[in-house]
Design a protein around this motif. Structure first.
Motif, PDB file in Angstrom:
ATOM      1  N   ASN A 159       6.671   4.122  -4.284  1.00  9.20           N
ATOM      2  CA  ASN A 159       5.677   4.700  -3.487  1.00  9.20           C
ATOM      3  C   ASN A 159       5.441   6.147  -4.015  1.00  9.20           C
ATOM      4  O   ASN A 159       4.199   6.298  -4.000  1.00  9.20           O
ATOM      5  N   LEU A 160       6.330   6.814  -4.388  1.00  4.90           N
ATOM      6  CA  LEU A 160       5.723   8.273  -5.078  1.00  4.90           C
ATOM      7  C   LEU A 160       4.805   7.981  -6.322  1.00  4.90           C
ATOM      8  O   LEU A 160       3.884   8.554  -6.631  1.00  4.90           O
ATOM      9  N   ALA A 161       5.227   6.989  -7.095  1.00  6.23           N
ATOM     10  CA  ALA A 161       4.530   6.770  -8.423  1.00  6.23           C
ATOM     11  C   ALA A 161       2.919   6.593  -8.139  1.00  6.23           C
ATOM     12  O   ALA A 161       1.985   6.782  -8.338  1.00  6.23           O
TER      13      ALA A 161
ATOM     14  N   PRO B 145       1.076  -1.118  -0.031  1.00  5.93           N
ATOM     15  CA  PRO B 145       0.118   0.022   0.042  1.00  5.93           C
ATOM     16  C   PRO B 145       1.039   1.281  -0.164  1.00  5.93           C
ATOM     17  O   PRO B 145       1.923   1.218   0.244  1.00  5.93           O
ATOM     18  N   VAL B 146       0.276   2.251  -0.427  1.00  4.50           N
ATOM     19  CA  VAL B 146       1.193   3.565  -0.508  1.00  4.50           C
ATOM     20  C   VAL B 146       1.182   4.181   0.869  1.00  4.50           C
ATOM     21  O   VAL B 146       0.480   4.024   1.759  1.00  4.50           O
ATOM     22  N   ASN B 147       2.593   4.576   1.130  1.00  2.23           N
ATOM     23  CA  ASN B 147       2.935   5.034   2.411  1.00  2.23           C
ATOM     24  C   ASN B 147       2.857   6.688   1.910  1.00  2.23           C
ATOM     25  O   ASN B 147       3.876   7.263   1.540  1.00  2.23           O
TER      26      ASN B 147
ATOM     27  N   VAL C 240       8.914  19.662  -5.303  1.00  4.93           N
ATOM     28  CA  VAL C 240       8.370  20.617  -4.945  1.00  4.93           C
ATOM     29  C   VAL C 240       8.854  21.912  -5.784  1.00  4.93           C
ATOM     30  O   VAL C 240       8.098  22.814  -6.130  1.00  4.93           O
ATOM     31  N   SER C 241       9.984  21.945  -6.028  1.00  7.25           N
ATOM     32  CA  SER C 241      10.792  23.088  -6.683  1.00  7.25           C
ATOM     33  C   SER C 241      10.150  23.289  -8.129  1.00  7.25           C
ATOM     34  O   SER C 241       9.980  24.445  -8.727  1.00  7.25           O
ATOM     35  N   CYS C 242       9.545  22.276  -8.884  1.00  9.73           N
ATOM     36  CA  CYS C 242       9.419  22.430 -10.244  1.00  9.73           C
ATOM     37  C   CYS C 242       7.929  22.111 -10.167  1.00  9.73           C
ATOM     38  O   CYS C 242       7.304  22.701 -11.073  1.00  9.73           O
ATOM     39  N   HIS C 243       7.281  21.449  -9.346  1.00 11.41           N
ATOM     40  CA  HIS C 243       5.877  21.172  -9.600  1.00 11.41           C
ATOM     41  C   HIS C 243       5.019  21.798  -8.514  1.00 11.41           C
ATOM     42  O   HIS C 243       3.677  21.474  -8.303  1.00 11.41           O
ATOM     43  N   GLY C 244       5.562  22.467  -7.470  1.00 13.58           N
ATOM     44  CA  GLY C 244       4.798  23.356  -6.378  1.00 13.58           C
ATOM     45  C   GLY C 244       4.364  22.678  -5.433  1.00 13.58           C
ATOM     46  O   GLY C 244       4.456  21.129  -5.217  1.00 13.58           O
ATOM     47  N   THR C 245       4.283  23.253  -4.174  1.00 12.64           N
ATOM     48  CA  THR C 245       3.906  22.790  -3.082  1.00 12.64           C
ATOM     49  C   THR C 245       2.729  21.976  -2.940  1.00 12.64           C
ATOM     50  O   THR C 245       2.300  20.989  -2.188  1.00 12.64           O
ATOM     51  N   ASP C 246       1.523  22.145  -3.767  1.00 16.74           N
ATOM     52  CA  ASP C 246       0.335  21.658  -3.879  1.00 16.74           C
ATOM     53  C   ASP C 246       0.197  20.785  -5.152  1.00 16.74           C
ATOM     54  O   ASP C 246      -0.892  20.499  -5.649  1.00 16.74           O
TER      55      ASP C 246
ATOM     56  N   THR D   1       7.222  13.177   1.882  1.00 15.95           N
ATOM     57  CA  THR D   1       8.541  13.572   2.164  1.00 15.95           C
ATOM     58  C   THR D   1       9.316  13.425   1.103  1.00 15.95           C
ATOM     59  O   THR D   1      10.264  14.397   0.605  1.00 15.95           O
ATOM     60  N   THR D   2       9.190  12.453   0.066  1.00 16.30           N
ATOM     61  CA  THR D   2       9.913  12.291  -1.086  1.00 16.30           C
ATOM     62  C   THR D   2       9.899  13.295  -1.919  1.00 16.30           C
ATOM     63  O   THR D   2      10.771  14.078  -2.681  1.00 16.30           O
ATOM     64  N   TYR D   3       8.363  13.649  -2.222  1.00 16.34           N
ATOM     65  CA  TYR D   3       7.921  14.823  -3.056  1.00 16.34           C
ATOM     66  C   TYR D   3       8.522  16.105  -2.686  1.00 16.34           C
ATOM     67  O   TYR D   3       9.140  16.850  -3.475  1.00 16.34           O
ATOM     68  N   LYS D   4       8.539  16.556  -1.339  1.00 16.45           N
ATOM     69  CA  LYS D   4       8.718  17.750  -0.793  1.00 16.45           C
ATOM     70  C   LYS D   4      10.468  17.977  -1.098  1.00 16.45           C
ATOM     71  O   LYS D   4      10.787  18.913  -1.189  1.00 16.45           O
TER      72      LYS D   4
END
Length: 119
Positions: free
Chosen positions: A110-112, A43-45, A58-64, A51-54
């Motif tokens: 997990n990110l995918a 399952p997705v964590n 974030v710098s290219c895809h934004g905080t949200d 955390t991986t995304y941030k």
């Protein structure tokens, strides 16, 4: 006679080497099918994915996930499968860098999965 024996020995070794290469090596996988088939069914964590995304996105895809330099990812799961997202993270493309070797297979998977739930 000595040269002829050496030539025959060399030719036999070359033929044997070619046969070993042809018949012993596994077939190459098609591009894009490398690590994507290895996405575990865990399952997705979400906490780890965020955390991986941030840390990496974030710098290219934004905080949200709204997009900045990179595209908007708020509904990326409606456009791409988790396997396609996995491949994009690993290989990059366009201005997106490859994260192969920078993220572990588990982090990428997990990110995918987390992104593929964004529909």
């Amino acid at each position: 006679m000595h040269k002829r024996l050496m030539l025959i020995t060399f030719a036999a070794a070359a033929v044997l080497g070619i046969c070993l290469i042809i018949f012993a090596l596994p077939e190459k996988q098609e591009a894009g099918n490398g690590n994507t088939a290895a996405i575990p069914n865990a399952p997705v964590n979400a906490t780890a994915a965020e955390t991986t995304y941030k840390s990496n996105c974030v710098s290219c895809h934004g905080t949200d996930l709204q997009g900045k330099i990179g595209p908007n990812l708020t509904k990326i799961g409606a456009k791409l499968s988790k396997e396609q997202i996995d491949a994009k993270i690993l290989k990059g493309g366009g201005v997106m860098p490859s994260f192969e070797g920078r993220l572990s297979a588990e982090e990428v998977a997990n990110l995918a999965k987390w992104l593929s739930d964004k529909t």
